[in-house]
Design an enzyme around this catalytic site. Structure first.
Site, PDB file in Angstrom:
ATOM      1  CB  THR A  80      -5.899   3.552  -5.117  1.00 24.77           C
ATOM      2  OG1 THR A  80      -5.772   4.785  -4.415  1.00 24.77           O
ATOM      3  CG2 THR A  80      -4.848   2.568  -4.634  1.00 24.77           C
ATOM      4  CG  ASP A  85     -10.541   3.806  -7.696  1.00 23.79           C
ATOM      5  OD1 ASP A  85     -10.799   4.696  -6.870  1.00 23.79           O
ATOM      6  OD2 ASP A  85      -9.819   2.816  -7.448  1.00 23.79           O
ATOM      7  CG  ASP A 121      -8.119  -1.452  -8.442  1.00 26.33           C
ATOM      8  OD1 ASP A 121      -8.752  -0.521  -7.898  1.00 26.33           O
ATOM      9  OD2 ASP A 121      -7.020  -1.849  -8.040  1.00 26.33           O
TER      10      ASP A 121
END
Length: 790
Positions: A479, A477, A678
């Protein structure tokens, strides 16, 4: 999706197996049934009504039922630590079943092992076995000496008593060894025969038991034996020394195993030590010492100098320098101010502060670390199935080899044929004992999990260790994974060189410190780092989606986006606007600072790429892995990040379902995919991937959905985790070689194939020593992992 359903009607492992097979007949469902918890964990691509599973159970026969309401796996409460002692079989004969008392597995007879994190004294098993070993040695040593002196010409013992008398003394001395110190081995052998789950104790029981019973019969009824069995003293050869020495050596192996298990749990015990028992609670203006389990969310706790922090929370008053090495592995203390998060188990420096609790008990990061490591320490890697399969075939093959050895010697030997046949058959049984086979996988896994925990890599289950070694694609991912996951101010663009930046920063800080917007906080942090202090602001106003206004020293100032500037009729100088356009093309966010007439500066804000990301991606690509970024951000930003990091591929504007679909597509191509993320939006992809890797700095949902958690949120730890995975799998295979190599090589020697050429035979005692050396090799090889550098 994955749900847990209660199951009723199960009473034994046969029931569990029956229910599991029935549930797996439902298309699109993969079920795992736990007998101890009376529940089934079912993974499904789309929701399947409970009634469908109920019909499958009824169709399979039996009085089994499935509950109506699924319990989310993500909402299951977690224990801070195991209350009391919990034990499991290292061979996992009954799946994940645990016991509340020490002893032997009822199926295979292996010593039950205390789970990592148990409050039980982990030395108790070792101490009991050590005491029995001392008893065994005390009685076995005289038996050994008596038998060995018979090899000395003119045996000096015969001056005191006859050979028959010494044989009777050996019998008396062997009784405490057989019926007390090592009796558990015969119990386990009987259990394995009854359950038809053959293991090392099957061979020990048959081999040592046959030697001892043969010797007793030889003493009581010597006349029934043919002359080949009689010595020149007129007595029948007895093998009390072989039986007791064999049993004592096996007991020594058990003692070494118990000691090794205690060492492998050392990392987890150290984590448990980080939890303080008491804390200073502030209530109604008074301080009181309370037990840790009495602390609740939103309580205020005073942490004094040098104390361990009891819960997760944020600093409400004061400041501190915190030793967070238990989380980050870094020895340098971290300075914390008001509002900063502190974690349970970390150690306060030389100041006192007040924290407000955010997470208590099982919700704290430390509790989750303990729980994850505990789960992994008793989980079973798929490679263990190899060891189980080998054991199930190996034991019957060895028994057959022993019978063939007896028959061959009985038919081919000329003198004392039956004696040779018996002794060599016993030697084959003993040297072939695959006792180390049961240690090969669990030992490596436990040491590997502990090694990972020490390096900030939490492994939820042993299966993840095996899968990670096979990964060839890593999905990341953006961000919070590649980037820091929060806005930070990069720089200030000025409209004129005449502007005094310090004065501007003071006004920006004074206005933005009153705002709760994340972009405002970015500039506040930047200004504070410059040592700027705020001044008085009047008539402050926050305009939703645009910015803030306020008066400083009688003048009105504005901070916000272009819409706010246009709405207030504020001019943006051409030179400043050109600089802004160049930054916006790189995906940066811009916030203007202006007086009543003109914008003076522009603040460039972005989600900065972590300093470690570039090196992490290069490390993964150097190992031949393909690294792909899937982000929900716009294409322009994705292109900039992808090119800067040198990614193999990237896709933008990816919704949670899109990420999951992309992973499914790669898996359909035969790829082994690891996903690192996350956020909550990453949870489906983390669950779908062959290996889900969560950033420890991310959300709880992401951590729950993943099989591996990187506590520091550093992508470089993926390469470390993969290296650990490869080390553990290689170590398991080495252990399997040590567990079987000595046995396979020793069987023909024990059977006597060298005798016709060299007159060499392998005595049962030397066979037992070789067997024990196999266990020692496995234990030593596993513990070798602790010294490896990731």
């Amino acid at each position: 999706m994955k749900h847990t359903y209660p199951i009723s009607g199960m009473t034994c492992q046969g029931c569990r197996s029956h229910v599991e097979k029935a549930l797996n007949t439902v298309e699109g469902a993969v079920a795992t049934v736990n007998l101890e918890k009376a529940e089934a964990s079912i993974e499904m691509e789309h929701h399947i009504p409970t009634e469908v599973f109920e019909k499958a159970l009824q169709a399979s026969g039996g009085n089994y039922h499935i509950g109506q309401k699924p319990q989310s796996m993500l909402s299951k409460p977690k224990p801070v630590a195991i209350v009391g002692a919990v034990y499991y079989c290292p061979m996992h004969c009954e799946g994940d079943k645990t016991y509340d008392k020490p002893g032997a597995c009822p199926v295979c007879g292996m010593d039950l092992v205390a789970q990592a994190g148990s409050t039980e004294d982990e030395n108790s098993t070792y101490n009991k076995l050590w005491f029995k070993l001392k008893i065994a040695i005390a009685f076995t040593l005289p038996i050994f000496i008596i038998s060995m002196t018979d090899m000395i010409p003119g045996n000096p013992l015969f001056q005191w008593a006859s050979m028959a008398t010494w044989n009777w003394l050996e019998l008396v001395l062997s009784i405490p060894v057989v019926f007390y110190a090592t009796w558990m081995f015969f119990e386990r052998a009987w259990q394995s025969l009854m359950s038809r789950h053959f293991n090392m104790f099957t061979l020990i029981g048959i081999g040592a038991g046959a030697a001892w019973i043969f010797s007793v019969i030889a003493l009581l009824f010597p006349s029934i034996f043919p002359h080949q069995f009689h010595s020149h003293h007129g007595t029948v050869y007895v093998y009390f020394e072989a039986a007791t020495v064999i049993l004592t050596l096996v007991l020594l192996g058990q003692v070494l195993e118990a000691r090794a298990h205690g060492k492998t749990n050392a990392a987890i015990r150290e984590l448990l030590k980080l939890v303080p028992n008491e804390a200073t609670l502030l209530r109604d203006g008074k301080e009181m010492i309370v037990a840790i389990d009495q602390i609740q969310k939103h309580d205020f706790i005073r942490v004094k100098p040098g104390e361990k922090i009891p819960v997760d929370g944020h600093i409400q008053e004061g400041h501190a320098s915190i030793d967070e090495s238990m989380i980050s592995g870094e020895p340098i203390p971290v300075d914390k101010q008001i509002g900063d998060i502190v974690r349970a188990g970390s150690i306060n420096g030389n100041t006192s502060f007040i924290l407000q609790t955010d997470k208590v008990g099982a919700e704290t990061l430390l509790a989750q670390i303990i729980d994850l490591v505990h789960q992994a320490s008793s989980s079973k890697a798929p490679i263990q199935k190899m060891a189980d399969t080998i054991s199930s075939y190996f034991v019957p093959a060895v028994v057959l080899s022993s019978l063939l050895t007896f028959i061959a010697w009985a038919l081919l030997a000329d003198e004392n044929a039956y004696t040779f046949a018996f002794v060599n058959a016993i030697a084959v049984l003993i040297i072939a004992c695959p006792c180390a086979l049961g240690l090969a996988t669990p030992m490596s896994v436990m040491v590997g999990v502990g090694k990972g925990a020490q390096n900030g890599i939490l492994i939820k289950n042993a299966e993840a260790l095996e899968k990670l070694a096979e990964v060839n694609v890593v999905i990341i991912d953006k961000t919070g994974t590649v980037t820091e996951g929060k806005p930070s101010l990069e720089k200030m663009l000025v409209s004129s060189e005449e502007i005094i930046e310090k004065d501007v920063w003071q006004k920006i800080l004074s206005l933005n410190i009153l705002s709760e917007h994340p972009l405002a906080k970015a500039s506040v942090v930047f200004a504070k780092n410059l040592g700027i202090s705020p001044v008085q602001v009047n008539q402050f106003e926050a305009i939703l989606g645009k910015g803030v206004l306020g008066q400083i020293a009688g003048k009105t100032y504005a901070i916000g986006n272009q819409k706010l500037m246009e709405e207030r009729g504020i001019n943006i100088p051409v030179d400043l606007f050109k600089q802004v356009l160049a930054e916006q093309k790189q995906g940066k966010t811009i916030s203007y600072f202006a007086d009543e007439k003109e914008a003076q500066v522009a603040l460039v804000i972005s989600d900065k790429i972590k300093e470690s990301s570039q090196q992490a991606i290069q490390d993964l690509q150097a190992e031949g892995l393909q690294v792909i970024m899937l982000t929900g951000d716009n294409q322009e930003t994705a292109d900039l990040v992808g090119k800067k990091l040198g990614l193999d591929a990237w896709k933008a504007q990816m919704l949670p379902q899109s990420k999951l679909d992309e992973i499914v597509r790669l898996q359909a191509e035969g790829k082994k995919v690891a996903m690192a993320g996350d956020g909550i939006n990453d949870a489906p992809a983390l669950s779908q991937a062959d290996i889900g890797i969560a950033m420890g700095t991310g959300t709880d949902v992401a951590i729950e959905s993943a099989e591996i958690t990187l506590i520091k949120g550093d992508l470089r730890d993926i390469a470390k985790a993969r290296k650990l995975s490869q080390m553990v799998i290689r170590n398991i295979k080495e252990n399997l070689f040590f567990a079987l190599g000595y046995n396979v090589l020793g069987i023909p020697i024990a059977a006597g194939v060298l005798y016709p050429f060299f007159g060499t035979l392998l005595s049962p005692m030397l066979a037992a020593l070789a067997m024990s050396f196999s266990s020692v090799s496995v234990i030593s090889n596993s513990l070798r992992l602790r010294g490896k550098v990731l």
